[in-house]
Structure formats: structure tokens, C-alpha cells
Design a protein around this motif. Structure first.
Motif, PDB file in Angstrom:
ATOM      1  N   GLY A 112       0.812  -1.216   0.000  1.00  0.00           N
ATOM      2  CA  GLY A 112       0.000   0.000   0.000  1.00  0.00           C
ATOM      3  C   GLY A 112       0.845   1.266   0.000  1.00  0.00           C
ATOM      4  O   GLY A 112       0.425   2.308  -0.507  1.00  0.00           O
ATOM      5  N   GLN A 113       2.062   1.132   0.550  1.00  0.00           N
ATOM      6  CA  GLN A 113       2.974   2.290   0.590  1.00  0.00           C
ATOM      7  C   GLN A 113       3.439   2.686  -0.805  1.00  0.00           C
ATOM      8  O   GLN A 113       3.741   3.848  -1.062  1.00  0.00           O
ATOM      9  N   HIS A 115       1.524   2.205  -3.498  1.00  0.00           N
ATOM     10  CA  HIS A 115       0.328   2.802  -4.082  1.00  0.00           C
ATOM     11  C   HIS A 115       0.162   4.246  -3.611  1.00  0.00           C
ATOM     12  O   HIS A 115      -0.069   5.159  -4.398  1.00  0.00           O
ATOM     13  N   GLU A 116       0.338   4.436  -2.300  1.00  0.00           N
ATOM     14  CA  GLU A 116       0.192   5.784  -1.735  1.00  0.00           C
ATOM     15  C   GLU A 116       1.219   6.750  -2.341  1.00  0.00           C
ATOM     16  O   GLU A 116       0.889   7.869  -2.726  1.00  0.00           O
ATOM     17  N   GLN A 119       0.391   7.859  -5.722  1.00  0.00           N
ATOM     18  CA  GLN A 119      -0.647   8.893  -5.739  1.00  0.00           C
ATOM     19  C   GLN A 119      -0.070  10.261  -5.404  1.00  0.00           C
ATOM     20  O   GLN A 119      -0.527  11.287  -5.893  1.00  0.00           O
ATOM     21  N   GLN A 120       0.936  10.271  -4.519  1.00  0.00           N
ATOM     22  CA  GLN A 120       1.475  11.541  -4.025  1.00  0.00           C
ATOM     23  C   GLN A 120       2.520  12.174  -4.932  1.00  0.00           C
ATOM     24  O   GLN A 120       2.854  13.336  -4.764  1.00  0.00           O
TER      25      GLN A 120
END
Lengths: 130, 101
Positions: A112-113, A115-116, A119-120
Motif C-alpha cells: 500500500g505504501q 500505491h500511496e 498517488q502523491q
């Protein structure tokens, strides 16, 4: 520009060295690195137990230095790390293994890190083994 | 969305480069690095594909250290060699970076 850098290849793979040189050039160019994420074979780059032949660059050490010197958010996929024996103190205790070997500066966390971070950032750049 | 395609596998080992060239649009860029620069070797089939793509106004770049490491001669005039700073610049110039890992 904000970059996320994902590395997939083994520590000694050409792509792992290229990723480091790209990351260095990005900072030198005044850009920001949101996160470096190690996945698949690349998780071994975060092992404190790597020993390179004397005539080769110690890629684990080179990455560790880069991460420490520039205070990079440096994440290692926990599932990929566990299956390759890269453990932090918490995981070594949890699974009753004799030692922790995650090098300083890296943190075990989930996919998930990645993916995050994707996004950022403005650009996600991935480096494979070649 | 413009894309910088980054290919690093040898064109003689698999068909990544061929697939990439097929997908390459005029507004995209192709960066060859690592063993993929072997595609620039004069007289080979991959080089012919690249020549064709360049003639169809595709932008093709190569990482200079990989060209130097392989002492490639007879490099085409359309090729733009970049260093790592140039690689970073290209990543900014195109809207996304697709690594053919």
C-alpha cells in the motif's frame, strides 16, 4: 517535480545501480523523492548482511548511504522481505528467528505504501533487474 | 498523455523493444539503457526497426554511459544521448514514465 522510485531487481542487478544514479540525479536537479520502494528481489538491497566482492560496488551500502544522507522515506515490501529473510527486530521476534538484518534507514511496510507514494508523486519510475 | 518508455533488456533476448516500438506514438519518447542499447548496433534487425521509427519522427534517446561501456560505433544521427541528469529531465518532460521492466 516529485518522484517515487520503485526498484525490483537484485542488489547486484544493473537496474538497481541505475535506480540509485537516477535518484541521485533527481535530487541534484532540485527534485524531491517522495519515497523509494523496494519490491521482489530488490528487498535484499536493504539487508545489512550483504558482502560484495572487493572489486564491485557495495550496492547495499551505497543505497543505505543515499537514504541516510538525504533522509529518504525508504520502504521495503514486508511480504517480499520476509520470504527472502530480510527481517527487522519486530519480525524476527514475531517469527522467532535468530537475528534481524534490516539495514538502518529502511522500514518494512506493505505494498500500500507504493500505491500511496504513486498517488502523491508526479512521476513513478520503476527499475527492473536489467 | 505523453509517455517516456524505458527499455533496458537486450533486443536479442526477448521482444520487449519490438512491442514498445509498435506502441510508440509520435508524442512519446523511447530511452534505451543497459543491454537495450545493443539495438543500435549497425546492420542488425533491431537497428533497422529503430531507424524506421526515427524516420517516422519518433524520439529516441540512449543513456550515454551504456553507449560508452559497449563502445558502440556507427551511431545514428537521430539518436540523442543523455546522461542521468538528462534521464531525469526526460522523466519530467514526458507526463509518465513506463519502464519495460
Amino acid at each position: 517535480m516529485k518522484f517515487t522510485i520503485a526498484v525490483f531487481g537484485a542488489p547486484h542487478a544493473p537496474g538497481t545501480r541505475r535506480a540509485l544514479r537516477f535518484a541521485q540525479a533527481a535530487l541534484a536537479g532540485g527534485h524531491e523523492i517522495v519515497r523509494v520502494f523496494l519490491y521482489r528481489e530488490a528487498v535484499q538491497t536493504a539487508s545489512a548482511n550483504l558482502v560484495s566482492p572487493q572489486d564491485e560496488t557495495d550496492m547495499g551500502r551505497a543505497w543505505q548511504r543515499f537514504v541516510a544522507d538525504n533522509q529518504i522515506d525508504a520502504v521495503v515490501c514486508i511480504a517480499a522481505a520476509l520470504r527472502r529473510g530480510v527481517l527487522d527486530t519486530g519480525e524476527a521476534q514475531r517469527y522467532q528467528r535468530p537475528a534481524a538484518n534490516l539495514a538502518a534507514g529502511w522500514a518494512l511496510s506493505g505494498l500500500g505504501q507504493l500505491h500511496e507514494a504513486a498517488q502523491q508523486c508526479d512521476r513513478l519510475v520503476c527499475f527492473g533487474d536489467q | 498523455m505523453t509517455t517516456l518508455h524505458v527499455v533496458s533488456h537486450s533486443p536479442f533476448a526477448d521482444d520487449r523493444l519490438q512491442s514498445c516500438i509498435r506502441l510508440l506514438r509520435p508524442e512519446d519518447g523511447l530511452l534505451l539503457c543497459g543491454n537495450a542499447v545493443e539495438a543500435l548496433r549497425d546492420g542488425t534487425k533491431p537497428r533497422a526497426l529503430l531507424d524506421e521509427a526515427a524516420a517516422a519522427s519518433r524520439s529516441i534517446y540512449a543513456l550515454d554511459e551504456d553507449l560508452a561501456a559497449r563502445a558502440l560505433a556507427g551511431l545514428p544521427e537521430w539518436l540523442r544521448a543523455v546522461d542521468y541528469a538528462g534521464f531525469v529531465e526526460l522523466s519530467c518532460q514526458y507526463q509518465r514514465v513506463n519502464g519495460w521492466t
